[in-house]
Design an enzyme around this catalytic site. Structure first.
Site, PDB file in Angstrom:
ATOM      1  CE  LYS A  33      -4.738 -12.638   2.869  1.00  0.00           C
ATOM      2  NZ  LYS A  33      -4.440 -13.487   4.038  1.00  0.00           N
TER       3      LYS A  33
ATOM      4  CD  GLU B 278      -3.238   1.968  10.199  1.00  0.00           C
ATOM      5  OE1 GLU B 278      -2.003   1.916  10.417  1.00  0.00           O
ATOM      6  OE2 GLU B 278      -4.065   1.248  10.763  1.00  0.00           O
TER       7      GLU B 278
ATOM      8  CB  CYS C 258      -0.799   0.610  13.440  1.00  0.00           C
ATOM      9  SG  CYS C 258      -1.436  -0.851  12.607  1.00  0.00           S
TER      10      CYS C 258
ATOM     11  CB  SER D 282       3.664  -4.563   6.064  1.00  0.00           C
ATOM     12  OG  SER D 282       3.659  -5.080   4.752  1.00  0.00           O
TER      13      SER D 282
END
Length: 545
Positions: free
Chosen positions: A212, A293, A327, A266
């Site tokens: 997804k 992560e 990130c 997140s």
């Protein structure tokens, strides 16, 4: 088994093209962008090799040009997630038994397709769909994704070569089996390479996958799927679904054959996933592998010996490349008072030259943030900083979403080290500076280490090797990827294995053997060539008279 028993093509990082004016790649990419802008696509889900459509079509617009329609994708529901799981389980038997050479060949071919005939298409789709400029798209969607696939094959071989010792008359060996069930890949918008790697890493090791992608990166995901299918990934091995996160979670995390999740996103979402898996643990046939992560509140720490120009460049690149939506983006900066005036003068001089606009103009360094919710969140923090007594906006701060989600590169000067933008992950072109007293370096390191729940990336700028060693030691647990005199972004596959700890994830190091080993279950095999025929050991024999 001798090292090097498995022979594979030499693995090297894909060279980055410059896209400088007058180069062939610049012209080719500009033509591909025009081509994609001229068409309106309809993107189906891919389940069991079938193109699946629904009666719900979702529009796709470039974040920097909301008036332009790129096309639509078909939104699925829970039934499509179930279909994808069934397809993955059906494909598993043949795929898991396929020899490693043929699995390797598929993904090596995919890498060559990405770095060759699909290079301009994957870059253009990333630029238009995710508002990423040409250079950032090149190092991400083309080069890093090709690197992931090539280094993935090397990691697979390195794992298979990890074999136990054998004593005389005994043969011991390890069989690295795929996980028993299916793997769920949940991927982000900010790196096309991550979106392409998360489903492929488990698949390379013989697993089948339900994938997804982020709803804001469906366009590039469709190109990745096109590449994988052309490379020869069999039907059902990787199944692409367009559903909401909660819809996918309800089906996936309740299924008895759920074997693992490969996640980037997140921290809050990942923590909820972990909690749900724990609550459902009694339902599963195996203990699922949880690899993720998540966020970061990444730092640059300078001492009073720092190279000012190098620090300024790392500041601008680290904080504002891809609008700070990495990130690893530099989000909080600690600079000593003695060098702050010179450092800020150098930083401001560079920032004044930065151009902002759509990525179709190759001279624009900063483009749009990904969507309206991100824009509104960032604007809220900027507006508050302009009013708060504990902070001031010293550069940028303007926000405009009339045409696209544009936020100027913004620098906040915090008057206290625990100001909210020194703590909260913002994920945008907003960076906060705290100027510390030179004689409070040790105290400031302690503050840095304790301020954030994250531990993803960080950097130190210093010309004093004793100071560098001291800072590295004090910040040992503050970053999974640590940089000396360099920006805290831009980890290269095969060179800087990427991942963080604390609230930043499981630190399984994407693109390394440490990640790939999570997608196999070892079976240790012992064969005795001349087995004993009597249960007695020598010590049981009586003493001789």
């Amino acid at each position: 088994m001798p090292k090097g028993f498995f022979n594979i093509p030499e693995v090297k990082n894909e060279p980055v093209k410059s896209y400088a004016p007058g180069t062939p790649e610049r012209k080719e990419l500009q033509e591909k962008i025009k081509e994609l802008r001229s068409m309106t696509v309809s993107l189906p889900m891919i389940i069991g090799g079938r193109e699946v459509t629904t009666d719900k079509k979702i529009e796709m617009h470039p974040p920097h040009d909301l008036g332009h329609l790129l096309g639509h994708y078909y939104q699925g529901d829970a039934s499509h997630v179930s279909q994808a799981i069934d397809a993955a389980l059906e494909a598993r038997e043949k795929w898991s038994k396929m020899s490693w050479q043929h699995r390797a060949a598929i993904f090596l071919k995919a890498a060559d397709l990405l770095s060759g005939p699909y290079r301009s298409k994957i870059n253009a789709a990333t630029m238009l769909g995710q508002s990423k400029n040409a250079f950032q798209s090149e190092i991400d969607a083309a080069c890093e994704l090709a690197d992931f696939y090539r280094y993935g094959v090397k990691c697979m071989v390195d794992i298979y070569e990890m074999q136990p010792e054998s004593s005389k008359g005994i043969w011991n060996y390890a069989a690295y089996r795929p996980l028993e069930g299916f793997v769920f890949a949940l991927t982000p918008f900010n790196f096309t390479s991550i979106a392409g790697n998360l489903p492929v890493a488990p698949a390379l090791m013989g697993n089948t996958v339900v994938w997804k992608p982020s709803k804001t990166a469906v366009y590039s995901a469709a190109v990745i799927m096109e590449v994988l299918r052309e490379a020869g990934v069999p039907d059902g091995v990787i199944n692409l679904v367009h559903v909401s996160g909660p819809t996918a979670a309800d089906v996936v995390f309740s299924h008895p054959d759920f074997a693992g999740i490969h996640f980037t996103g997140s921290t809050g979402v990942f923590q909820n996933i972990w909690k749900t898996i724990g609550e459902n643990i009694h339902k599963y046939k195996t203990y699922p592998r949880i690899v993720g992560e998540t966020g970061g509140k990444d730092f640059i720490f300078a001492d009073n010996t720092a190279d000012i120009d190098a620090l300024a460049t790392a500041f601008v690149r680290g904080a504002f490349e891809y609008q700070g939506q990495k990130c690893s983006a530099a989000s909080r900066i600690y600079i000593p008072k003695s060098i702050w005036p010179k450092a800020w003068a150098a930083i401001e001089a560079q920032l004044k030259t930065v151009k902002m606009g759509g990525p179709e103009d190759f001279t624009n360094f900063v483009n749009a943030v990904i969507d309206e919710s991100s824009f509104d969140k960032l604007k809220g923090f900027i507006d508050n900083a302009q009013k708060d007594a504990d902070a001031e906006v010293i550069f940028g701060g303007k926000c405009d979403k009339s045409k696209g989600y544009f936020i100027e590169p913004t620098v906040i000067l915090a008057h206290k080290p625990d100001y909210i933008t020194m703590q909260e992950e913002l994920f945008g072109p907003v960076v906060t500076v705290y100027v510390y007293e030179d004689d409070k370096l040790d105290e400031t390191l302690t503050i840095l280490d304790n301020t954030s729940m994250y531990a993803l990336t960080g950097a130190v700028f210093s010309q004093d090797r004793y100071s560098i060693e001291k800072i590295m030691d004090r910040l040992e647990n503050a970053a999974g990827n640590f940089y000396i005199n360099d920006k805290p972004t831009g980890a290269v596959v095969g060179q800087q294995p990427f991942g963080g700890a604390r609230g930043s994830g499981t630190n399984d190091k994407a693109g390394s053997v440490f990640n790939f080993i999570r997608w196999v279950s070892m079976r240790a095999v012992k064969e005795n060539f001349v087995p004993p025929h009597n249960y007695m050991y020598p010590n049981f024999l009586p003493d001789k008279e």
